[in-house]
Design an enzyme around this catalytic site. Structure first.
Site, PDB file in Angstrom:
ATOM      1  N   TYR A 142      -5.494  67.490  24.060  1.00 53.84           N
ATOM      2  CA  TYR A 142      -5.096  66.837  22.910  1.00 53.84           C
ATOM      3  C   TYR A 142      -5.626  65.251  22.970  1.00 53.84           C
ATOM      4  CZ  TYR A 142      -1.146  69.843  21.459  1.00 53.84           C
ATOM      5  OH  TYR A 142      -0.553  70.863  20.788  1.00 53.84           O
ATOM      6  N   LYS A 187      -6.079  79.436  32.894  1.00 54.89           N
ATOM      7  CA  LYS A 187      -7.065  80.039  32.610  1.00 54.89           C
ATOM      8  C   LYS A 187      -8.452  79.800  33.626  1.00 54.89           C
ATOM      9  CE  LYS A 187      -9.055  82.967  29.730  1.00 54.89           C
ATOM     10  NZ  LYS A 187      -8.667  84.218  29.406  1.00 54.89           N
ATOM     11  N   ASP A 219      -3.280  84.151  28.810  1.00 57.35           N
ATOM     12  CA  ASP A 219      -3.298  85.100  27.895  1.00 57.35           C
ATOM     13  C   ASP A 219      -2.270  86.437  28.379  1.00 57.35           C
ATOM     14  OD1 ASP A 219      -5.123  85.587  30.043  1.00 57.35           O
ATOM     15  OD2 ASP A 219      -6.699  86.795  28.921  1.00 57.35           O
ATOM     16  N   ASP A 243       2.008  74.219  24.320  1.00 54.54           N
ATOM     17  CA  ASP A 243       2.291  74.145  22.987  1.00 54.54           C
ATOM     18  C   ASP A 243       2.520  75.474  22.466  1.00 54.54           C
ATOM     19  OD1 ASP A 243       2.508  73.068  20.408  1.00 54.54           O
ATOM     20  OD2 ASP A 243       0.538  73.572  20.055  1.00 54.54           O
ATOM     21  N   ASP A 247       6.149  77.747  21.677  1.00 57.24           N
ATOM     22  CA  ASP A 247       6.611  78.362  20.176  1.00 57.24           C
ATOM     23  C   ASP A 247       6.857  79.897  20.363  1.00 57.24           C
ATOM     24  OD1 ASP A 247       6.027  75.993  18.845  1.00 57.24           O
ATOM     25  OD2 ASP A 247       5.119  77.252  16.983  1.00 57.24           O
TER      26      ASP A 247
END
Ligand code: IPM
Ligand code: MG
Length: 355
Positions: A142, A187, A219, A243, A247
Site C-alpha cells: 500500500y 507467502k 492462499d 485487507d 473481508d
C-alpha cells in the site's frame, strides 16, 4: 472526563451511519456523565469536491490533535476517474499513516442471534467463529512506490524488520490476552518480504513462550477460514493480505455491516471505523446497517478512553436489539422485524442502560 473526538462522516452511507453512532455516544455521555466534543473533519470524495484534496493537511491535523477519530466510510464511483494520488481512498491511507496507526484489529465473531445469516454450513458455524485479524496497516505494498510507465505499472512491497516486529508484538500481545494461539500468515514460498516476516515472528516467539505460534500461507489461510474457522484465535498478517482476509472473515459472520475495527499506534489516539465501504448504491436510502460504526465507537471507548463499562453497555444494547428480532436489510431473515438505519440507531439508544 472530556474527550475530543474527530468525526469523519465521509461519503456514501458514511454520514448516515456516523449519525447513528453519535446518537449512541451522546446517550452514553448522558448516562455516564461523560463529555464528548466532536470536531468535523472532511475526508474522501467530499473533501476532493470541497478542496481538491482527499485529506488537506489542516484536516489531518484535527485528527492527530484529537483524542481519537471516528470514521464512517469514504469513496464512490463519482471519483473513480481522479488520478490515483487524489482518490478518496488516498485520504484514508494518508490519515492512517499520518496518525501512525500501524496496527489494525478486525474481529470476526458470529453473534449467536445471527448464526443463520452465515453462508457456512451449520456444523461449521456451530464449532464457533471467534477470531481476530491483526493487520499491519501503514506499510507493505500500500505504501511502496507506485508508478506507471508506458504500458507497465509497478507497486513495491517492502517491509523492514522493525515494521514487522512492532506488528508482530501486537499479534503476540493480543493472543496472550485471548486463547494464546497466534497464526502468522504470509507467502514465504514466493516472497522475500514474507520470508523476513516469518523469520521475525519466530524470533519474537521466544519472548512469548505461553503463546503457540503457527505459520500459514495466505492462499491456504483463505481456504481454512471457510473450511474450519474455529481453528483460529489471532491471525497476524501484512497489509494487503489482511485487507483481503478480513473481508472474507467478515462474510462468514453473516454481514460485513456488523464488523468494527480499531487502529492504534504508539499512543492512545486511535482510528475507529467499520470495515465496510461507502456503499454508494444504498446511500441516503436509510437502509444501511450502522452497527459496524456503533461497535467501532464502543471499541474507541474501550481501547482509547479506558471506558470499559460504557463499551460493555453499547455492546449489550446491540445484543438486546438483535435478541428483540430487529434487523436491517443486510441481515434480514424470516420472522424478524425490518428496520432502517435510523430505526436501528434509535432502538440501540433505547436499549442502552447504565449497568
Ligand atoms: C479497508 C478498505 C481500504 C483498504 C480501502 C478503502 C483503501 O478496503 O479498510 O479494508 O484497502 O485498506
Ligand atoms: Mg478492505
Amino acid at each position: 472526563m472530556v474527550k475530543n473526538i474527530a468525526v469523519i462522516r465521509g461519503d456514501g452511507i458514511g454520514p448516515e451511519i456516523v449519525n447513528e453512532a453519535l446518537k449512541v455516544l451522546n446517550k452514553v455521555a448522558e448516562l455516564y456523565g461523560r463529555t464528548f466534543n466532536y470536531t468535523d473533519v472532511d475526508m474522501g470524495g467530499c473533501a476532493i469536491d470541497k478542496y481538491g484534496d482527499p485529506l488537506p493537511e489542516s484536516e489531518l491535523k484535527k485528527c492527530v490533535e484529537s483524542d481519537s477519530v471516528l470514521l464512517g466510510a469514504v469513496g464512490g464511483n463519482k471519483w473513480n476517474d481522479v488520478p490515483g494520488n487524489m482518490r478518496p481512498e488516498k485520504g484514508l491511507l494518508r490519515l492512517r499513516a499520518g496518525m501512525g496507526v500501524y496496527s489494525n484489529n478486525r474481529p470476526a465473531k458470529i453473534w449467536k442471534q445471527l448464526s443463520d445469516a452465515s453462508p457456512l454450513k451449520k456444523e461449521i458455524v456451530d464449532k464457533g467463529v471467534d477470531f481476530i485479524i491483526v493487520r499491519e496497516l501503514i506499510g507493505g505494498i500500500y505504501f511502496g512506490e507506485h508508478k506507471t510507465e508506458g504500458d507497465t505499472a509497478t507497486d513495491v512491497l517492502r517491509y523492514s524488520e522493525a515494521e514487522i516486529e512492532r506488528i508482530g508484538r501486537i499479534g503476540f500481545e493480543t493472543a496472550k490476552k485471548r486463547n494464546k494461539k497466534l497464526c502468522s500468515v504470509e507467502k514465504s514460498n514466493v516472497l522475500d518480504s514474507s520470508r523476513l516476516w516469518k523469520k521475525v515472528m519466530h524470533r519474537l516467539a521466544a519472548e512469548y513462550p505461553d503463546v503457540e505460534l503457527s505459520d500459514m500461507l495466505v492462499d491456504n489461510c483463505a481456504m481454512q477460514i471457510v473450511k474450519n474457522p474455529a481453528q483460529f484465535d489471532v491471525i497476524v498478517t501484512e497489509n494487503m493480505f489482511g485487507d483481503i482476509l478480513s473481508d472474507e472473515a467478515s462474510m462468514i459472520t453473516g454481514s460485513i455491516g456488523m464488523i468494527p475495527s480499531s487502529s492504534l499506534g504508539s499512543t492512545t489516539c486511535g482510528l475507529y471505523e467499520p470495515i465496510h465501504g461507502s456503499a454508494p448504491d444504498i446511500a441516503g436510502k436509510d437502509v444501511a446497517n450502522p452497527i459496524g460504526t456503533i461497535l467501532s465507537a464502543a471499541m474507541m471507548l474501550r481501547y482509547s478512553f479506558d471506558m470499559n463499562k460504557e463499551a460493555d453497555a453499547i455492546e449489550n444494547a446491540v445484543s438486546k436489539y438483535l435478541d428483540e428480532g430487529y434487523r436491517t436489510a443486510d441481515i434480514m431473515s424470516d420472522g424478524m422485524t425490518l428496520v432502517g438505519c435510523k430505526g436501528c440507531g434509535d432502538l440501540i439508544v433505547k436499549y442502552l442502560t447504565k449497568e
